[in-house]
Design an enzyme around this catalytic site. Sequence first.
Site, short mmCIF file in Angstrom:
data_model
loop_
_atom_site.label_atom_id
_atom_site.label_comp_id
_atom_site.label_asym_id
_atom_site.label_seq_id
_atom_site.Cartn_x
_atom_site.Cartn_y
_atom_site.Cartn_z
N TYR A 151 0.85 -1.18 0.00
CA TYR A 151 0.00 0.00 0.00
C TYR A 151 0.89 1.24 0.00
O TYR A 151 1.84 1.33 0.78
CB TYR A 151 -0.90 0.01 1.24
CG TYR A 151 -1.80 1.22 1.35
CD1 TYR A 151 -2.82 1.44 0.43
CD2 TYR A 151 -1.65 2.12 2.40
CE1 TYR A 151 -3.66 2.54 0.54
CE2 TYR A 151 -2.49 3.23 2.53
CZ TYR A 151 -3.49 3.43 1.59
OH TYR A 151 -4.32 4.53 1.70
N ASP A 193 9.26 3.06 -0.13
CA ASP A 193 8.20 3.65 0.68
C ASP A 193 8.40 3.16 2.11
O ASP A 193 7.97 2.06 2.46
CB ASP A 193 6.84 3.26 0.12
CG ASP A 193 5.69 3.85 0.94
OD1 ASP A 193 5.97 4.47 1.99
OD2 ASP A 193 4.53 3.68 0.54
N LYS A 196 4.03 8.88 8.98
CA LYS A 196 3.71 8.30 10.29
C LYS A 196 4.65 8.84 11.39
O LYS A 196 4.44 9.94 11.86
CB LYS A 196 3.67 6.77 10.20
CG LYS A 196 2.57 6.34 9.19
CD LYS A 196 2.15 4.91 9.22
CE LYS A 196 0.85 4.73 8.45
NZ LYS A 196 0.96 4.07 7.16
C1 PLP Z 1 0.24 4.54 5.80
C2 PLP Z 1 1.02 4.34 4.57
C3 PLP Z 1 0.91 5.21 3.47
C4 PLP Z 1 -0.12 6.29 3.40
O1 PLP Z 1 0.05 7.26 4.37
P1 PLP Z 1 -1.19 8.20 4.75
O2 PLP Z 1 -0.59 9.21 5.65
O3 PLP Z 1 -2.20 7.31 5.37
O4 PLP Z 1 -1.69 8.80 3.47
C5 PLP Z 1 1.76 5.03 2.41
N1 PLP Z 1 2.66 4.04 2.40
C6 PLP Z 1 2.80 3.17 3.42
C7 PLP Z 1 3.84 2.11 3.36
C8 PLP Z 1 1.96 3.28 4.53
O5 PLP Z 1 2.07 2.39 5.52
#
Ligand code: PLP
Length: 431
Positions: free
Chosen positions: A145, A240, A268
Amino acid sequence: MLHLEKSTTAFNKAKTLMPGGVNSPVRSYARVHCTPPFIAYAKGSHIYDIDGNAYIDYVGSWGPMIAGHAHPRVVKALHDAVERGTSYGAPTTIESDLAEMVRYLYPSIEKIRMVNSGTEATMSALRVARGFTGRNKIIKFIGCYHGHGDSLLVKAGSGLATFGCPDSPGITPGTAADTIALPYNDIPTFQKTMRTLGNSVAAVIVEPIAGNMGLILPQEGFLQTLREVTKTYGTVLIFDEVMCGFRCNLRGAQDMYHILPDMTCLGKIIGGGLPVAAYGGRADIMHCVSPEGPVYQAGTLSGNPLAMTAGLETLKIITEDPCYIPKTTALTTLLVDGLKTAAAAAGISLCAHQAGTMFSIFFSKNAVIDYEGAAAADQTMFCKYFLAMLAQGIYLPPSQFETCFVSGTHTDIDIHTTIEASRTAFQKAAQ
Ligand SMILES: *Cc1c(COP(=O)(O)O)cnc(C)c1O
C-alpha cells in the site's frame, strides 16, 4: 464482557454523517462484526474509550506513536508552539531542523520536501520520478500500500484487502494501464518484466518491509535485485518507508538491508501523531521539484509549525537514547515469542513476523511471503482471536492485513498481560 453502549450510540450517529461512520475505512470494524470503541483519550501505552474501557494499544495510531501517547515532551513542545500561532504559510527554522535530522538518519535523502500525508509523499515521488525520467510506467508490488493516489491504488493490500476490493473503482483505465503490479518477493517475474519493459519504467516503488498485507519481510536477494536492475535501466527506485521508517530500526529498511534507494518516502513517525510525511532522495532527482525545477508540487499547510514540532520532538526522543529502538525491539520480541508459545499450546499453527518494533501474526500453516499467502490465512480465526483480545483490553488492528506496533512506553507488565490474554484468545480462535 466489554460494554460499548456509548460507542454504539456515537457510531450510529457517525454513520449518518460519514461513509461507514469513519474518516478512514480501516477504523470501521466492519469485518470483525463489532462496534469500534470511540476514543476519549490516550496516554503512554494505553488508550481509553468513551465507555470507560482501558486497552493496551498496539495500533499506535497505525504507527506514528513510537514514543507512546501524549508523551510529556511532545505535549510541552506543542503547547509552546501553539502559543506562537498555528500556521504562517512562510518558512520557519524548524522545517530545516527536522529536514537535517532526517538527512542525518537517512543519508540517501540528499534533499527533502515535507508534505501532509503518506499518500501525498508517494504520489509526489512518482510524479518527480516520471518528470525526471520522462517515462510513464511504474512498477509496484501486489499487497503493498502506498496511499490512495490513483496510479497506486492497484492491488494495494491493507484496507482494500480487508474489504475485499483488490482494486478501487474511480481509477481510469489509462491510469491503471501505467501501473504494473507484480508479486512481492518474486525475483524472476520482476527480472523478466524489466527485460521487456525496463526502458519505459519511470519508477519501481516498494515497501522494503511490507506492512500493509500484515507484516511480510523481503526475502534474501529481493531488494538487492530491485536495486541492481533499476540501476541498469535508469529506473528510479523508491523505498516507501512511511511505515517501517524509524520503526524497523531508526535508519529504516535501507540501513537494515544496506541498500540505498534513489528516493524515499517517510510518514507516520516523522509527524509524531500530527499530519506529516516527506519525500526526498538524490539531489539531481529532487532538483526537478518546483521551484528549482519544473515538476510542480505544493501545499498550503506543508511544513506546518505544529506538525514539524511534534515530529522533531518525537525523533529527538527516539534518537537521544541510543537504546530506545533496541529496547522497544527487545520488548516486541518478548511479545512475539510469547504469542508463538501461547498459540502452540492451543494447537494453532501461527506465522509470527517481526521487524524491530512492528509485528504481525497469520493464522497459517504455510510460510507467508506474499499477498497470496497472506490472503490464504484463516480470517475467521483471526476475527475470533481479535474479539477475544479486545474483550480482555488488548487493542489490536481489526484486520489480518494490518501490522501491530509497540511503543517505548509499553512495559514488561503490558507485554505479559497481552501474552496471558492471548492464551484465552487462541483457545477461542481454535474452537
Ligand atoms: C500509511 C502508509 C501510506 C499512506 O500514508 P497516509 O498518511 O495514510 O496517506 C503510504 N505508504 C505506506 C507504506 C503506509 O504504511
